[in-house]
Design a protein around this motif. Structure first.
Motif, PDB file in Angstrom:
ATOM      1  N   SER A   1      38.102  54.359  79.105  1.00 32.59           N
ATOM      2  CA  SER A   1      38.572  53.741  80.140  1.00 32.59           C
ATOM      3  C   SER A   1      38.347  55.047  81.260  1.00 32.59           C
ATOM      4  N   GLU A   2      38.411  54.729  82.888  1.00 31.99           N
ATOM      5  CA  GLU A   2      38.557  56.258  83.933  1.00 31.99           C
ATOM      6  C   GLU A   2      39.445  55.491  85.288  1.00 31.99           C
ATOM      7  N   PRO A   3      40.070  56.979  86.074  1.00 30.36           N
ATOM      8  CA  PRO A   3      41.282  55.851  86.561  1.00 30.36           C
ATOM      9  C   PRO A   3      40.720  55.543  88.120  1.00 30.36           C
TER      10      PRO A   3
ATOM     11  N   GLU B   1      43.733  62.541  79.215  1.00 36.05           N
ATOM     12  CA  GLU B   1      43.187  62.602  79.824  1.00 36.05           C
ATOM     13  C   GLU B   1      41.940  63.506  80.084  1.00 36.05           C
TER      14      GLU B   1
ATOM     15  N   VAL C   1      40.295  58.361  81.200  1.00 30.44           N
ATOM     16  CA  VAL C   1      41.660  58.725  80.632  1.00 30.44           C
ATOM     17  C   VAL C   1      42.550  57.765  79.335  1.00 30.44           C
ATOM     18  N   TRP C   2      43.744  57.786  79.064  1.00 29.28           N
ATOM     19  CA  TRP C   2      44.499  57.010  78.236  1.00 29.28           C
ATOM     20  C   TRP C   2      43.246  57.368  76.957  1.00 29.28           C
TER      21      TRP C   2
END
Length: 401
Positions: free
Chosen positions: A123-125, A207, A152-153
């Motif tokens: 995942s990425e922001p 993150e 992230v996450w």
């Protein structure tokens, strides 16, 4: 230790005998767990459907439950394995499917024994729920790659040894085609892990900043540009591991609310009774559906049905925890869990009502957002027409950012 010779028929009785012979030589009560698991891997009793020499025996996948049940019957109870869920449930099947013989030999055994912990850098922001829109770049650099970006996450990144990582290697092609899949050593210079504190007060997630991180090409899984296809194996296994685990009848959060109903008659109202009955039936239907899913997994690879299991798990957790607060009234609004922790797993049934309510909000995000899962179920399970995708043939570099 006496075992059936190589090439002998591997049926349920033969595997039970193999387990019995193994336990006779490696007493789970007196053998160090890591040594026990290493020996179990070498004996082919880790994942029986994996090839010989790689933790398995080349047996049908359906026989894994026979092995697990026999180990449990003979006294082996796994302890402290919560932090290995990503390695066991996501990295291992992906490495098996796409790894080279050298990669399988290097990573599978320490992953299984718990010597090495894994995390997932997906995942990425900037990509939201559209993983294929990821922007972390991997640029060829001699016999390796230089990776720059932000993830992230990320569960367990603060103690992981390795990560499964997807990065963009070709921005000139459509977003699904220019992605490559890597194994990232988390001790490499340039990997910066920072805690993400959640609404619960805890920091299960992180993150991760990747600042010119060097990854040898020998740590690439699959072909260059084929990362999306490789990632599908990871994602399908992830959704099953989140939403498809076995539960007894009236297990999980519905057990908590049912117990409150039975032991606190002063909280009962007709409206709450109707709501509880509806959710109890939904939970039982979901449990039986997950049992069918596990039976399907036993004879093949996870498919889109895992998305349905994960989706129902998220919805039920949120609705049941909401009903619990409604039943408890003001008592349910107290919250004494606001303490910074770095848990490796979440056992919601053992926590407070307030924690369950807050933590369940994340269920519809982690492991694939519920919105994306609805699309997968609609298109790949129900056969409904796909949503129009105007960016399907547009190069990633030309997409609005």
């Amino acid at each position: 230790m006496t075992t059936a010779p190589a090439g002998a028929s591997l049926d349920a009785p033969a595997l039970r005998q193999r387990v019995a012979d193994f336990v006779a030589e490696h007493d789970p009560a007196t053998t160090d767990q890591r040594e026990f698991l290493a020996a179990r891997f070498d004996a082919g009793l880790a994942w029986v459907h994996f090839p010989e020499g790689e933790g398995g025996l080349g047996a049908p996948r359906a026989l894994q439950s026979v092995v697990d049940e026999e180990f449990e019957r003979l006294g082996y109870t796994p302890v402290g394995r919560e932090g290995l869920v990503i390695g066991l449930g996501m990295a291992a099947p992906t490495i098996l499917a796409f790894g080279t013989s050298e990669q399988r030999a290097r990573y599978l055994k320490p992953l299984y024994t718990g010597e090495e912990v894994w995390c997932q850098l997906f995942s990425e922001p900037g990509a939201g729920s559209d993983l294929a829109a990821l922007g972390t770049r991997a640029v060829r650099d001699g016999d390796g790659w230089t990776v720059t970006g932000q993830k992230v996450w990320t569960s367990l990144a603060h103690r992981a040894d390795f990560a499964i990582l997807v990065a963009r290697t070709d921005p000139d092609v459509p977003k699904h085609k220019g992605i490559t899949y890597f194994i990232c050593d988390m001790s490499t210079d340039g990997v910066d892990v920072r805690a993400l504190r959640q609404i619960t007060g805890e920091a299960e997630f992180n993150e991760v900043y990747l600042n010119d991180v060097r990854i040898p090409d020998t740590q690439r899984l699959g072909d260059e540009g084929e990362g999306w296809r490789v990632a599908q194996t990871t994602l399908m296994n992830e959704r099953v591991s989140i939403g498809g685990y076995p539960e007894p009848r009236e297990g999980g959060l519905i057990a908590v609310v049912s117990h409150i109903w039975r032991t606190r008659p002063e909280l009962r109202t007709p409206g709450l009774h109707d709501a509880l009955m509806r959710l109890w039936v939904d939970a039982e239907a979901a449990r039986l559906t997950k049992e069918r899913l596990r039976q399907q997994l036993a004879i093949g690879q996870p498919g889109p049905e895992g998305s349905a299991a994960k989706f129902s798990f998220s919805r039920l957790n949120q609705e049941i925890s909401g009903l619990e607060l409604e039943m408890l009234g003001g008592e349910g609004l107290t919250y004494d869990d606001w303490t910074f922790r770095r848990p490796e797993g979440v056992e919601m049934a053992k926590r407070s009502a307030g924690f369950r309510y807050l933590r369940s909000k994340g269920n519809s995000i982690e492991g694939g957002t519920s919105e994306i899962l609805r699309n997968i179920i609609a298109e790949r399970v129900l056969g409904l027409p796909a949503e129009p995708r105007v960016d399907k043939d547009v190069a990633w570099k030309d997409l609005p950012k």
